[in-house]
Every structure is written in structure tokens, then in C-alpha cells.
Design a protein around this motif. Structure first.
Motif, PDB file in Angstrom:
ATOM      1  N   UNK A   1       0.783  -1.194   0.026  1.00  0.00           N
ATOM      2  CA  UNK A   1      -0.023  -0.058  -0.065  1.00  0.00           C
ATOM      3  C   UNK A   1       0.855   1.226  -0.041  1.00  0.00           C
ATOM      4  N   UNK A   2       0.371   2.429   0.041  1.00  0.00           N
ATOM      5  CA  UNK A   2       1.143   3.718  -0.276  1.00  0.00           C
ATOM      6  C   UNK A   2       0.521   4.605   0.945  1.00  0.00           C
ATOM      7  N   UNK A   3       1.595   5.329   1.430  1.00  0.00           N
ATOM      8  CA  UNK A   3       1.640   6.204   2.400  1.00  0.00           C
ATOM      9  C   UNK A   3       2.193   7.478   2.233  1.00  0.00           C
TER      10      UNK A   3
ATOM     11  N   UNK B   1       4.201  10.524   4.862  1.00  0.00           N
ATOM     12  CA  UNK B   1       4.749  10.844   6.090  1.00  0.00           C
ATOM     13  C   UNK B   1       3.802  11.296   7.019  1.00  0.00           C
ATOM     14  N   UNK B   2       3.151  12.273   6.710  1.00  0.00           N
ATOM     15  CA  UNK B   2       2.044  13.006   7.482  1.00  0.00           C
ATOM     16  C   UNK B   2       0.513  12.265   7.209  1.00  0.00           C
ATOM     17  N   UNK B   3       0.537  11.610   6.481  1.00  0.00           N
ATOM     18  CA  UNK B   3      -1.018  11.330   6.071  1.00  0.00           C
ATOM     19  C   UNK B   3      -1.515  10.429   7.148  1.00  0.00           C
ATOM     20  N   UNK B   4      -2.748  10.234   7.270  1.00  0.00           N
ATOM     21  CA  UNK B   4      -3.608   9.575   8.248  1.00  0.00           C
ATOM     22  C   UNK B   4      -4.286   8.208   7.395  1.00  0.00           C
ATOM     23  N   UNK B   5      -4.011   8.103   6.341  1.00  0.00           N
ATOM     24  CA  UNK B   5      -4.619   6.772   5.424  1.00  0.00           C
ATOM     25  C   UNK B   5      -3.712   6.413   4.793  1.00  0.00           C
ATOM     26  N   UNK B   6      -4.214   4.864   4.301  1.00  0.00           N
ATOM     27  CA  UNK B   6      -3.214   4.311   3.232  1.00  0.00           C
ATOM     28  C   UNK B   6      -4.184   4.156   2.124  1.00  0.00           C
ATOM     29  N   UNK B   7      -3.078   3.930   0.961  1.00  0.00           N
ATOM     30  CA  UNK B   7      -3.888   3.847  -0.252  1.00  0.00           C
ATOM     31  C   UNK B   7      -3.532   2.472  -1.220  1.00  0.00           C
ATOM     32  N   UNK B   8      -4.121   1.993  -1.969  1.00  0.00           N
ATOM     33  CA  UNK B   8      -4.294   0.855  -2.774  1.00  0.00           C
ATOM     34  C   UNK B   8      -3.250   1.196  -4.098  1.00  0.00           C
TER      35      UNK B   8
ATOM     36  N   UNK C   1      -3.883   7.386  -6.457  1.00  0.00           N
ATOM     37  CA  UNK C   1      -5.190   7.724  -5.726  1.00  0.00           C
ATOM     38  C   UNK C   1      -5.274   9.310  -5.981  1.00  0.00           C
ATOM     39  N   UNK C   2      -6.762   9.896  -6.273  1.00  0.00           N
ATOM     40  CA  UNK C   2      -6.841  11.071  -6.383  1.00  0.00           C
ATOM     41  C   UNK C   2      -6.324  12.034  -5.167  1.00  0.00           C
ATOM     42  N   UNK C   3      -6.633  11.428  -4.307  1.00  0.00           N
ATOM     43  CA  UNK C   3      -6.123  12.302  -2.731  1.00  0.00           C
ATOM     44  C   UNK C   3      -4.751  12.391  -2.605  1.00  0.00           C
ATOM     45  N   UNK C   4      -3.854  11.646  -3.318  1.00  0.00           N
ATOM     46  CA  UNK C   4      -2.534  11.540  -3.129  1.00  0.00           C
ATOM     47  C   UNK C   4      -1.704  12.510  -4.390  1.00  0.00           C
ATOM     48  N   UNK C   5      -2.580  13.064  -5.306  1.00  0.00           N
ATOM     49  CA  UNK C   5      -2.234  13.884  -6.396  1.00  0.00           C
ATOM     50  C   UNK C   5      -1.180  14.989  -5.979  1.00  0.00           C
TER      51      UNK C   5
ATOM     52  N   UNK D   1      -8.017   4.592   2.614  1.00  0.00           N
ATOM     53  CA  UNK D   1      -8.702   5.800   2.094  1.00  0.00           C
ATOM     54  C   UNK D   1      -9.937   5.209   1.587  1.00  0.00           C
ATOM     55  N   UNK D   2     -10.999   6.249   1.702  1.00  0.00           N
ATOM     56  CA  UNK D   2     -12.263   5.997   1.288  1.00  0.00           C
ATOM     57  C   UNK D   2     -12.577   6.314  -0.469  1.00  0.00           C
ATOM     58  N   UNK D   3     -11.413   6.965  -0.950  1.00  0.00           N
ATOM     59  CA  UNK D   3     -11.524   6.930  -2.446  1.00  0.00           C
ATOM     60  C   UNK D   3     -11.273   5.588  -3.197  1.00  0.00           C
ATOM     61  N   UNK D   4      -9.851   5.210  -2.924  1.00  0.00           N
ATOM     62  CA  UNK D   4      -9.308   4.192  -3.715  1.00  0.00           C
ATOM     63  C   UNK D   4      -9.672   2.639  -2.852  1.00  0.00           C
ATOM     64  N   UNK D   5     -10.007   2.536  -1.487  1.00  0.00           N
ATOM     65  CA  UNK D   5     -10.472   1.176  -0.888  1.00  0.00           C
ATOM     66  C   UNK D   5     -11.762   1.068  -0.850  1.00  0.00           C
TER      67      UNK D   5
END
Length: 64
Positions: free
Chosen positions: A22-24, A26-33, A37-41, A60-64
Motif C-alpha cells: 500500500x502507499x502512504x 509521512x504525515x497522512x492518516x490514510x493508506x492507499x491501494x 489515488x486522487x487524494x495523493x495527487x 482511504x475512502x476513495x481508493x479502498x
């Protein structure tokens, strides 16, 4: 036989999810598949980690 197949399926599923990347950030509170992901743009420092290493982050609610 049915119990053996179910146990085998569950074991494979648990193993696959434990080694899933998964992708994170350093300061984020979510992990991404996906790192796309749009929220990591706008993120500049995206790290690939195993899902077992995400700590207290939630999915993440967008990509998970």
C-alpha cells in the motif's frame, strides 16, 4: 473436504493481505491501494509499504 477447502482459502487470503503493498505519506492518516489515488495527487513523498506496516492509519475512502 469442504472444511479443508475453506481453511485453505482463508489461509491464502490472510497471507496475501499481510504482504499487500500500500502507499502512504509521512504525515497522512490514510493508506492507499494505488499511488495514483486522487487524494495523493499533490503529495510529493509517497512511500510503498506492506499493509502490516501502516500503523494507525485507516484505509482511504476513495481508493479502498
Amino acid at each position: 473436504m469442504k472444511k479443508i477447502l475453506i481453511s485453505l482459502f482463508l489461509g491464502i487470503t490472510l497471507f496475501a493481505s499481510a504482504s499487500e503493498t500500500v502507499y502512504v505519506t509521512s504525515k497522512g492518516k490514510k493508506y492507499h491501494i494505488t499511488k495514483f489515488c486522487k487524494s495523493l495527487s499533490k503529495s510529493k513523498n509517497i512511500k510503498a509499504v506492506k499493509i502490516s506496516d501502516v500503523g494507525g492509519r485507516g484505509p482511504c475512502k476513495i481508493c479502498y
